[in-house]
Design a protein around this motif. Structure first.
Motif, mmCIF file in Angstrom:
data_model
loop_
_atom_site.group_PDB
_atom_site.id
_atom_site.type_symbol
_atom_site.label_atom_id
_atom_site.label_comp_id
_atom_site.label_asym_id
_atom_site.label_seq_id
_atom_site.Cartn_x
_atom_site.Cartn_y
_atom_site.Cartn_z
ATOM 1 N N PHE A 1 -1.666 42.901 18.618
ATOM 2 C CA PHE A 1 -2.053 41.666 19.254
ATOM 3 C C PHE A 1 -1.870 41.738 20.760
ATOM 4 O O PHE A 1 -2.716 41.287 21.529
ATOM 5 C CB PHE A 1 -1.314 40.461 18.697
ATOM 6 N N MET B 1 4.402 37.530 21.583
ATOM 7 C CA MET B 1 3.321 38.473 21.278
ATOM 8 C C MET B 1 3.303 39.619 22.281
ATOM 9 O O MET B 1 3.288 39.392 23.476
ATOM 10 C CB MET B 1 1.984 37.742 21.351
ATOM 11 N N ILE C 1 -5.944 39.092 15.952
ATOM 12 C CA ILE C 1 -4.953 38.885 14.887
ATOM 13 C C ILE C 1 -5.362 39.756 13.736
ATOM 14 O O ILE C 1 -6.437 39.595 13.189
ATOM 15 C CB ILE C 1 -4.921 37.465 14.306
ATOM 16 N N PHE D 1 1.004 19.751 23.717
ATOM 17 C CA PHE D 1 1.794 20.885 24.172
ATOM 18 C C PHE D 1 0.915 22.009 24.695
ATOM 19 O O PHE D 1 1.380 23.127 24.901
ATOM 20 C CB PHE D 1 2.692 21.391 23.050
ATOM 21 N N TYR E 1 -2.887 30.435 19.547
ATOM 22 C CA TYR E 1 -1.664 29.680 19.324
ATOM 23 C C TYR E 1 -1.932 28.430 18.513
ATOM 24 O O TYR E 1 -1.157 28.046 17.636
ATOM 25 C CB TYR E 1 -1.003 29.324 20.668
ATOM 26 N N LEU F 1 2.074 36.775 6.497
ATOM 27 C CA LEU F 1 2.338 35.462 7.064
ATOM 28 C C LEU F 1 3.688 35.438 7.779
ATOM 29 O O LEU F 1 3.819 34.892 8.868
ATOM 30 C CB LEU F 1 2.306 34.397 5.972
ATOM 31 N N PHE G 1 3.490 37.004 11.148
ATOM 32 C CA PHE G 1 2.919 36.128 12.178
ATOM 33 C C PHE G 1 4.052 35.321 12.812
ATOM 34 O O PHE G 1 4.134 35.182 14.030
ATOM 35 C CB PHE G 1 1.906 35.145 11.583
ATOM 36 N N PRO H 1 5.900 28.779 23.714
ATOM 37 C CA PRO H 1 4.865 29.569 23.065
ATOM 38 C C PRO H 1 4.956 31.056 23.360
ATOM 39 O O PRO H 1 4.499 31.863 22.564
ATOM 40 C CB PRO H 1 3.556 29.005 23.638
ATOM 41 N N LEU I 1 -0.593 27.387 14.705
ATOM 42 C CA LEU I 1 -0.006 26.080 14.425
ATOM 43 C C LEU I 1 -0.635 25.479 13.179
ATOM 44 O O LEU I 1 0.051 24.963 12.293
ATOM 45 C CB LEU I 1 -0.207 25.144 15.620
ATOM 46 N N SER J 1 1.168 31.425 27.891
ATOM 47 C CA SER J 1 0.238 31.633 26.772
ATOM 48 C C SER J 1 -1.192 31.723 27.253
ATOM 49 O O SER J 1 -1.640 30.928 28.054
ATOM 50 C CB SER J 1 0.400 30.518 25.775
ATOM 51 N N MET K 1 8.253 28.842 13.514
ATOM 52 C CA MET K 1 7.041 29.158 14.248
ATOM 53 C C MET K 1 6.486 27.925 14.951
ATOM 54 O O MET K 1 6.090 27.977 16.113
ATOM 55 C CB MET K 1 5.977 29.741 13.309
ATOM 56 N N VAL K 2 6.474 26.795 14.244
ATOM 57 C CA VAL K 2 5.962 25.570 14.855
ATOM 58 C C VAL K 2 6.790 25.207 16.081
ATOM 59 O O VAL K 2 6.253 24.901 17.149
ATOM 60 C CB VAL K 2 5.983 24.402 13.841
ATOM 61 N N LEU L 1 6.042 27.520 18.910
ATOM 62 C CA LEU L 1 4.708 27.275 19.457
ATOM 63 C C LEU L 1 4.700 26.063 20.371
ATOM 64 O O LEU L 1 4.051 26.040 21.408
ATOM 65 C CB LEU L 1 3.695 27.050 18.323
ATOM 66 N N LEU L 2 5.458 25.042 19.950
ATOM 67 C CA LEU L 2 5.439 23.825 20.738
ATOM 68 C C LEU L 2 6.320 23.918 21.974
ATOM 69 O O LEU L 2 5.966 23.442 23.037
ATOM 70 C CB LEU L 2 5.897 22.643 19.866
ATOM 71 N N LEU L 3 7.493 24.521 21.795
ATOM 72 C CA LEU L 3 8.467 24.459 22.869
ATOM 73 C C LEU L 3 8.469 25.682 23.776
ATOM 74 O O LEU L 3 8.801 25.590 24.943
ATOM 75 C CB LEU L 3 9.870 24.258 22.278
#
Lengths: 292, 417, 323
Positions: free
Chosen positions: A33, A238, A39, C104, C110, A227, A230, A283, C114, A292, A275-276, A279-281
């Motif tokens: 990646f 990444m 991916i 966000f 990305y 999964l 990931f 990335p 999600l 990102s 992961m969530v 990604l939010l806080l």
């Protein structure tokens, strides 16, 4: 529920060791990646082929997967190289969802070819070490897992050194950072990409070989690993190799300890939730490079 | 493209047949007697249960081949059977679509599908299309509680499994004078695993066992799991007397190995009924660890001459394999259909339906009596046996009337062998 | 332009008459074609037109299916009404995911991850919810009748499926010519430029995901009442999400007819692959072939089949620029 310290320690150790193998799988994914921005949905299927190559060598020659992983690495390097040349190279600039479909197609081919060639029955061969354990106090250390852990670390270190000190490795890193720049200085970008994908595939091939004594080999075991990897790649960042390693260990332990509080069948919710959050806080992950 | 030719050829053939008989002035009755009767088989031959799906398909096919070798359906002029192959890919919509396709291609009856969810989809379809559906294997009780007229099930229901299991355990406890108070249960997180696991737990909790016993730990893990170290650690902490696992072929091996590695002390591993613990691959790969595992499954009846005959044939066709629950019931399913066809003397759905209802098939290679269907389609005499792996071979140990060996309980610890 | 509409009308009439000559089996295939074409079109609204890529659309299918089914089973509310409630539920979930993602600043890969994460979490949780029949999945009683959305033959399903597809085509076409649609395309092409032009990027992305998830859930109700069995692993898995995106991608993302064309191509191909290549001893070969077809389709038709067809049909369509 009584929670004894030895129980927690046991979970931590088992999770940590398993995390080593996760790390290796995620390493391959992160490399692919990071450099090619694709991916790899066929990652799980490549893991399975790594397992089968080792298994076959064991069946034919009796060589333990802890040695024959070299063959899995070589085999997967070749497979990865061709997949890159034929498919990935062409889809790198496509819309992400098209990349997904193409790689899903590759996954279907790999998995079902494996089923046709080796049959659908799960194989859990008895290797010399598969039942060995070492006891430290009340904590059981699974020898195959321990060996897998160390070999995974070894391979990861080799890859890291390769990328840092060899010409090809430097070209790979350069192409990851700045493709146009790399092209401008005359890098044969296609060769670099193919080598990179090949190395990523080889990593996951080794991981497959290491898993042979631990889990039953069957054509479709790759999916959950894919999964989880990931999640690890996002956690670690990444394209960051140390990130993949540490992320793998963290996820391994988290999933293991998580079973104290939530039913095993919900284990994966832990990795996905992590992961969530990342990604939010954050990335770019724990060790990822620029934004990102 | 071979299949296409066959179908076209078949159609051309029957048209020609019709024409010839009219011209030649054969009695009208012969026209309703086809030369070939098609049965549709829907099994999960690809996907996560491919190994079982293939075993079931082989069982279906073996029955078809046997009937044909013995002269076909006698009452219909020796009409041969042909198995139309369907692959459900372990998905409901695909299973339904495959059943639909096979019906279109002329199947007079559908057999399959191993998975309860798919059985539900096909049962609904067959009810709507008016085509009989004989379930060779699928245990969820709900399938036959819908009031469907066209669905028949050879396999036992989950409730039968449980009552048998309860009886066998009670018998073991009484005969061997052991105490089983703490029971640990694990199951896979798929439909079958959960239904079986829950049913057994409910049975225990409803105090149906004739002695005091509690479920001290219940663990459910995802199908396709790679690592059961945490789960087994939990089991160990709970200190159960026996472990009752509901597994699939993959995780069965990981589970037993992990029990060995973590030195979990048990009086025995007794499954209420699960695949994964009886396949030749399990015994091959586990070696000494496979011994003494007890499993309550609708198994073949080793004392039935019919079983011995088909097992020999199966082993010759597929070296290294033997007839087990899956291939055995798949075989039985088709034999029941063939038997019904013979009595119905026609392939019309209503006639076949009637004949199926009146089934009393005695040449049953599986444990349990003759196959007879209740009003809701369940096999009244479906039963299960307790099998135990002794010295690398599967032996039926209970009920005594079908037993080929004495059971061993309590069993030696995994690491003391 | 005229010519194109005539062509479409012609195809529509053909599709309406077709069932009279087709067997239940072929009708069944068409039902699946329409079902996935519809879901693909719903996904198309979000990803094809507005941009954010979702690989977790199966979550909405599941929400729609479960809500309308539970309402029907427990409260006797006909699915025709229940589906709108299901849609609303899905829209709420979709917009929450969208809120998190867009607020966000997640883009590209990305955002995809999600959506995957949420879909998987949703599936895992659904697997453990008792009211959703967590042990066995939900077995649905077959009660034929229009109110119940249950039918004997495949014919009614065929027409309803066709109805769904036409509905989605109308919605997408309406979006295409409306202000919303133009904003979607603007932010898909270049989000930053659109923002600088004063388009409230966040608002329109939320609208897109709201519409997309709402409509997807309506399809879930159709599924529940055709298959009669709901299980999270069948209806909310990653596989369903992949099947959903396959059609628009092969057919042409961001085009009106892409999903339908993709479905008309893929569903029969997988059916044919399965029926002609199912051979004892080579189980799995049909999936290998299907996989090969996917790869070939992506490599050789990167713009989608629709773009390819447009080139061929150019003479027919004159110089229509609006497709």
């Amino acid at each position: 529920m009584i929670i004894e310290p030895s129980y927690i320690l046991q979970l931590t150790v088992s999770g940590f060791l398993m995390g080593g193998v996760y790390s290796l799988i995620a390493l391959g994914l992160s490399l692919i990646f990071g450099v090619m921005k694709v991916i790899n949905f066929a990652h799980g299927a490549m893991l399975v082929w790594g397992m089968y190559i080792s298994l076959t060598i064991m069946r034919l020659t009796g060589i333990d997967p802890f040695f024959s992983f070299v063959a899995s690495a070589a085999g997967l390097f070749i497979i990865g190289y061709f997949i890159q040349r034929i498919v990935v190279n062409r889809i790198m600039t496509f819309h992400e969802s098209m990349q997904v479909i193409a790689m899903v197609g590759v996954m279907m081919i790999l998995e079902n070819m494996a089923q046709i060639i080796w049959g659908p029955d799960p194989h859990s061969p008895h290797t010399k070490y598969s039942l060995s354990t070492v006891w430290l106090g009340g904590v059981m250390i699974d020898v195959p897992r321990l060996l897998a852990f160390w070999i995974a670390i070894l391979i990861a270190t080799l890859v890291f050194l390769f990328l840092k000190y060899t010409d090809l490795g430097k070209s790979i890193r350069a192409s990851a950072d700045n493709r146009t720049g790399a092209l401008l200085v005359g890098t044969d970008v296609n060769k670099v990409y193919s080598a990179c994908f090949g190395i990523g595939a080889a990593c996951v091939g080794v991981a497959g070989a290491l898993l042979v004594p631990l889990i039953p080999t069957s054509p479709h075991v790759g999916f959950p690993f894919k999964l989880t990897s990931f999640c690890i790649v996002i956690l670690g960042g990444m394209g960051s190799l140390p990130g993949a390693m540490i992320g793998g260990l963290m996820i391994g332990v988290a999933e293991s300890l998580g079973t104290i509080f939530i039913p095993s069948s919900l284990k994966q919710v832990i990795s996905f939730s992590i992961m969530v959050l990342i990604l939010l806080l954050r990335p770019r992950g724990l060790f990822g490079g620029k934004g990102s | 493209m071979k299949k296409k030719m066959n179908r076209r050829t078949f159609l051309k053939y029957s048209v020609a047949m019709g024409a010839t008989t009219t011209i030649a002035g054969f009695p009208a009755i012969l026209r309703s007697q086809p030369k070939e009767i098609l049965i549709g088989s829907v099994q999960p031959v690809t996907g996560p249960l491919a190994d079982i799906g293939i075993a079931c398909r082989r069982g279906n096919q073996m029955a078809v081949d046997e009937i044909n070798a013995k002269g076909g359906i006698k009452s219909m002029g020796g009409a041969k059977l042909r198995l139309l192959l369907g692959d459900s890919e372990a998905k409901e919509e695909v299973g339904r679509s495959e059943a639909e396709r096979l019906i279109k291609d002329g199947a007079v009856c559908i057999v399959g599908p191993f998975m309860s969810g798919i059985a539900m989809a096909i049962a609904t379809l067959c009810e709507a299309r008016g085509i009989p559906f004989v379930i060779d294997i699928a245990a969820a009780d709900a399938i036959t509680q819908r009031g469907y007229k066209y669905t028949f099930r050879c396999f036992s229901t989950v409730s039968t499994f449980m009552s048998n299991m309860g009886e066998y355990i009670a018998q073991i406890v009484k005969e061997k004078g052991v105490t089983i108070k703490r029971i640990g249960v694990t199951n896979t997180g798929d439909l079958f695993g959960r239904v079986q696991g829950k049913a057994w737990i409910d049975y225990i909790k409803a105090k149906k066992l004739p002695f005091e016993a509690d479920v001290v730990e219940h663990i459910e893990y995802p199908v396709g799991v790679a690592d059961l170290s945490a789960e087994v650690a939990k089991v160990k902490v709970a200190k159960p007397d026996i472990l009752c696992p509901v597994t699939r072929p993959g995780d069965a091996k990981i589970l037993v190995r992990e029990l060995f590695k973590q030195r979990v002390e048990l009086l025995g591993i007794v499954s209420p009924g699960a695949p994964g613990l009886y396949e030749p691959e399990f015994i091959r790969d586990m070696g000494k660890l496979a011994d003494f595992v007890l499993n309550n499954v609708p198994w073949v009846n080793p004392r039935s001459p019919k079983f011995r005959e088909i097992n020999e044939r199966f082993a010759k066709l597929y070296p290294g394999k033997y007839v087990d629950t899956n291939s055995g019931y798949a075989y039985l399913g088709v034999m029941v259909i063939a038997d019904a066809l013979d009595r119905a003397k026609s392939t019309k759905p209503e006639d076949l339906l009637e004949a199926l209802r009146k089934t009393n098939y005695k040449e049953n290679p599986m444990v349990g009596g003759a196959v007879q269907f209740a009003a809701n389609g369940d096999n009244l005499n479906a039963s299960s046996a307790m099998i135990q792996i002794l010295k690398g071979e599967i032996k039926v140990v209970l009920p005594k009337v079908a037993a080929e060996a004495e059971y061993v309980f309590p069993t030696p610890q995994l690491w003391e062998r | 332009m005229r010519k194109l509409y005539c062509l479409i009308a012609f195809i529509l009439i053909v599709l309406l008459i077709l069932p009279t000559i087709f067997s239940d089996y072929i009708l069944g295939i068409f039902v699946m074609i329409f079902f996935y074409a519809y879901l693909g079109q719903c996904w198309n609204i979000l990803t094809g037109y507005a941009g954010p890529i979702s690989l977790g659309h199966s979550l909405y299918v599941g929400i729609g299916a479960y809500i309308s089914t539970k309402l029907a089973m427990d409260f006797g509310i006909p699915p025709w009404i229940g589906m709108w409630i299901g849609g609303t539920g899905a829209a709420l979930v979709g917009m929450s995911i969208g809120f998190l993602g867009f607020r966000f600043g997640l883009r590209g890969i990305y955002f995809v991850l999600l959506t995957i994460a949420f879909a998987e979490i949703g599936r895992l949780i659904a697997l453990h919810l008792k009211p959703l029949g967590h042990m066995m999945g939900l077995f649905i009683d077959f009660k034929p009748g229009w109110t119940n959305f249950h039918f004997r033959g495949n014919l009614p399903y065929y027409y309803i499926g066709l109805g769904y597809v036409v509905f989605s085509l109308i919605v997408v076409r309406a979006l295409e010519v409306s202000k919303w649609g133009r904003y979607f395309v603007a932010l898909r092409e270049d989000e930053d430029a659109a923002e600088s032009l004063g388009i409230n990027v966040f608002k329109y992305k939320m609208i897109a995901i709201g519409i997309s998830s709402f409509m997807t859930a309506l399809g879930g109700t159709f599924y529940a009442n055709y298959i009669f069995y709901l299980h999270p692993t069948s209806v909310m898995s990653m596989w369903v999400s992949i099947e959903i995106i396959m059609r628009p991608i092969i057919g042409g993302i961001g085009t009106l007819f892409g999903p339908l064309i993709g479905s008309l191509l893929l569903t029969p191909l997988s059916e044919i692959a399965r029926s002609y290549f199912t051979k004892a001893g080579l189980e799995g070969i049909h999936i290998v072939i299907y996989g090969l077809l996917l790869v070939v389709a992506v490599l050789f038709f990167p713009g989608g089949i629709f773009a390819f067809l447009k080139k061929i049909l150019k003479p027919l369509m004159g110089d229509s620029k609006e497709i």
